[in-house]
Design a protein around this motif. Structure first.
Motif, PDB file in Angstrom:
ATOM      1  N   GLU A   3      91.618 -16.333  29.061  1.00  0.00           N
ATOM      2  CA  GLU A   3      92.708 -16.120  30.017  1.00  0.00           C
ATOM      3  C   GLU A   3      93.807 -15.261  29.406  1.00  0.00           C
ATOM      4  OE1 GLU A   3      94.317 -19.541  31.858  1.00  0.00           O
ATOM      5  OE2 GLU A   3      92.377 -20.356  32.499  1.00  0.00           O
ATOM      6  N   GLU A   4      94.105 -15.494  28.134  1.00  0.00           N
ATOM      7  CA  GLU A   4      95.152 -14.715  27.471  1.00  0.00           C
ATOM      8  C   GLU A   4      94.720 -13.270  27.287  1.00  0.00           C
ATOM      9  OE1 GLU A   4      98.649 -13.548  25.579  1.00  0.00           O
ATOM     10  OE2 GLU A   4      98.154 -15.221  26.911  1.00  0.00           O
ATOM     11  N   GLU A   5      93.462 -13.062  26.921  1.00  0.00           N
ATOM     12  CA  GLU A   5      92.968 -11.694  26.765  1.00  0.00           C
ATOM     13  C   GLU A   5      92.979 -10.967  28.109  1.00  0.00           C
ATOM     14  OE1 GLU A   5      89.871 -11.453  23.091  1.00  0.00           O
ATOM     15  OE2 GLU A   5      89.209 -12.654  24.813  1.00  0.00           O
ATOM     16  N   ALA A   6      92.584 -11.658  29.170  1.00  0.00           N
ATOM     17  CA  ALA A   6      92.602 -11.055  30.505  1.00  0.00           C
ATOM     18  C   ALA A   6      94.019 -10.661  30.897  1.00  0.00           C
ATOM     19  CB  ALA A   6      92.005 -12.013  31.524  1.00  0.00           C
ATOM     20  N   ARG A   7      94.986 -11.524  30.556  1.00  0.00           N
ATOM     21  CA  ARG A   7      96.386 -11.218  30.866  1.00  0.00           C
ATOM     22  C   ARG A   7      96.839  -9.966  30.140  1.00  0.00           C
ATOM     23  NH1 ARG A   7     101.130 -11.338  28.771  1.00  0.00           N
ATOM     24  NH2 ARG A   7     100.366 -12.152  26.770  1.00  0.00           N
ATOM     25  N   VAL A   8      96.490  -9.849  28.864  1.00  0.00           N
ATOM     26  CA  VAL A   8      96.887  -8.681  28.075  1.00  0.00           C
ATOM     27  C   VAL A   8      96.245  -7.410  28.632  1.00  0.00           C
ATOM     28  CG1 VAL A   8      96.713  -7.567  25.810  1.00  0.00           C
ATOM     29  CG2 VAL A   8      97.349  -9.992  25.972  1.00  0.00           C
ATOM     30  N   ILE A   9      94.964  -7.492  28.962  1.00  0.00           N
ATOM     31  CA  ILE A   9      94.272  -6.320  29.500  1.00  0.00           C
ATOM     32  C   ILE A   9      94.884  -5.903  30.830  1.00  0.00           C
ATOM     33  CG2 ILE A   9      92.053  -5.469  30.385  1.00  0.00           C
ATOM     34  CD1 ILE A   9      90.695  -7.286  28.303  1.00  0.00           C
ATOM     35  N   ASN A  10      95.237  -6.873  31.659  1.00  0.00           N
ATOM     36  CA  ASN A  10      95.894  -6.551  32.922  1.00  0.00           C
ATOM     37  C   ASN A  10      97.228  -5.862  32.685  1.00  0.00           C
ATOM     38  OD1 ASN A  10      93.777  -7.709  34.283  1.00  0.00           O
ATOM     39  ND2 ASN A  10      94.841  -9.617  34.755  1.00  0.00           N
ATOM     40  N   GLU A  11      97.957  -6.311  31.675  1.00  0.00           N
ATOM     41  CA  GLU A  11      99.235  -5.668  31.355  1.00  0.00           C
ATOM     42  C   GLU A  11      99.019  -4.255  30.848  1.00  0.00           C
ATOM     43  OE1 GLU A  11     102.388  -7.557  29.261  1.00  0.00           O
ATOM     44  OE2 GLU A  11     101.802  -9.576  29.889  1.00  0.00           O
ATOM     45  N   MET A  12      97.946  -4.050  30.087  1.00  0.00           N
ATOM     46  CA  MET A  12      97.629  -2.696  29.621  1.00  0.00           C
ATOM     47  C   MET A  12      97.357  -1.769  30.798  1.00  0.00           C
ATOM     48  SD  MET A  12      95.143  -3.477  26.340  1.00  0.00           S
ATOM     49  CE  MET A  12      94.872  -1.728  25.966  1.00  0.00           C
TER      50      MET A  12
END
Length: 413
Positions: free
Chosen positions: A71-80
């Motif tokens: 979930e945290e990685e998905a959040r970071v990728i979405n922010e990217m």
């Protein structure tokens, strides 16, 4: 290849805040969010030719999105991705394989991700922004190998990507209503096509969808569960007469059919539609004919269906203006929803746009998902034959596994 492109490949896990910091550094220091691998390769190798494809950082993120992302990685990728869009990334640029970033996610089975939703939202924002600057609907099209945004041909039977100049499009029956109405049509087994180009105007694989459309608009025949005293329905675009045959079975009080093409009108006369006592044939374009009905002020419909050829989405917006004046308060509107249906991501963008646009008219739009995976249209060949339903058809106008069947009615307060 640059450090920006390498960053988007997520070589180091987990994908955390360090990625955001590095991406922000690259973008703030002047590296374009649309800088492609091909451009980088040409620059590094001293090649002066313009790159013919556009593998952008967003494409790479979609290619390398970890299937097991936390979930945290998905959040970071979405922010990217959000950061790239903030700096001008294109949602619909195509790579060497002809894929948009959204197409890449679709092919990887990642439509469920927040990243895909973000790409669709970017497409909606781009369209709304283009309207503000008086541009036409956005769509993916290639011109001499370059990926770019071009005018969407967006009739409900939306055709696939085609390389054509604006002058060619003006004489293309699939792009110009004037060209279509002057083109010869041919009825053949299971299809109505343009004589010269073999454009699929209508095909019998749509029969189940037409039945669904008929049932939907007849929901407007009832008021508080009781059948209306007079039931009037309108179909815009006769084509092969599939939905009109279903409508006739329900025996409405008045059955209006609006059709503009002379070859189709001739077919209707031959088949006896003009002789049916409850049928009113409106010869001409809906823009001409429906304005006349509005002026009369005494014709209102329980149900309206719209399925034309060679019209644009902006024409549908004009139809919405008329629709609110002709639909009974309990009436229901539906249409053949082929908007952008040769690419799933574009189809999803239009789904959101239609709902937003209709809400501006006090209309709500709900969609029923119809599984098309077992439909003939997505089969490689028909039973008992070696061919596809698209054989000899110039451009397939349907390539999606799910059909979004629309039901539109006035918002209840």
């Amino acid at each position: 290849m640059t450090d920006l492109h390498e960053l988007c490949k997520f070589h180091i896990r987990p994908v955390d805040g360090r990625y955001l910091t590095e991406l922000r550094y690259f973008l703030r220091n002047g590296i374009p969010s649309t800088y492609t691998e091909e451009e980088a390769y040409n620059y590094i190798n001293g090649i002066e030719e313009e790159a013919e494809s556009t593998t952008t950082p967003l494409h790479i993120i979609c290619r390398k999105y970890p299937e097991d992302a936390s979930e945290e990685e998905a959040r970071v990728i979405n922010e990217m991705a959000g950061m790239l869009f903030e700096y001008g990334a294109g949602w619909c640029l195509v790579d060497a394989e002809g894929n948009t970033p959204g197409c890449v996610l679709v092919k990887r089975g990642l439509k469920h991700t927040g990243l895909y939703e973000q790409i669709v939202d970017a497409g909606v924002r781009a369209e709304l922004l283009l309207r503000k600057v008086e541009c036409n609907v956005e769509f993916v099209e290639q011109d001499n190998g370059d990926a770019q945004v071009e005018e969407q041909e967006a009739q409900p039977h939306v055709e696939s990507v085609e390389t054509e100049t604006k002058a060619e499009r003006a004489t293309d029956p699939a792009d110009s209503q004037e060209a279509y109405l002057s083109a010869k049509l041919r009825y053949e087994k299971g299809a109505l096509v343009t004589e010269e180009q073999n454009d699929g105007v209508m095909m019998d694989w749509e029969t189940d969808l037409m039945k669904r459309g008929c049932d939907t608009i007849f929901k407007g025949a009832y008021v508080d569960g009781k059948l209306d005293d007079e039931v009037a329905v309108l179909n815009i675009g006769f084509g092969m007469g599939i939905i009109d045959s279903f409508i006739a079975e329900k025996q409405p009080t008045k059955h209006y059919i609006c059709e503009a093409h002379p070859d189709v009108l001739a077919k209707m006369k031959k088949d006896g539609w003009y002789d049916r006592p409850n049928v009113v044939v409106l010869e001409g374009t809906w823009k001409e004919q429906l304005d006349k009905l509005l002026s009369q002020g005494n014709v209102f419909f329980n149900g309206v269906y719209y399925d034309t050829f060679s019209e644009h989405y902006e024409d549908m917006l004009d139809l919405f203006d008329v629709l609110v004046g002709l639909l009974k308060p309990h009436g229901v509107f539906s249409f053949f929803n082929g908007l952008g249906a040769d690419r799933e991501v574009v189809y999803d963008v239009y789904k959101n746009l239609v709902s937003m646009d209709l809400s501006n008219y006090g209309l709500s739009c709900s969609f029923e998902n119809v599984d098309m995976s077992n439909s003939r249209v997505n089969d490689a060949s028909e039973e008992g034959t070696d061919g596809s339903v698209w054989d000899n058809i110039k451009r397939p106008y349907w390539m999606c596994p799910v059909y979004y069947h629309p039901e539109v009615k006035f918002v209840e307060f």
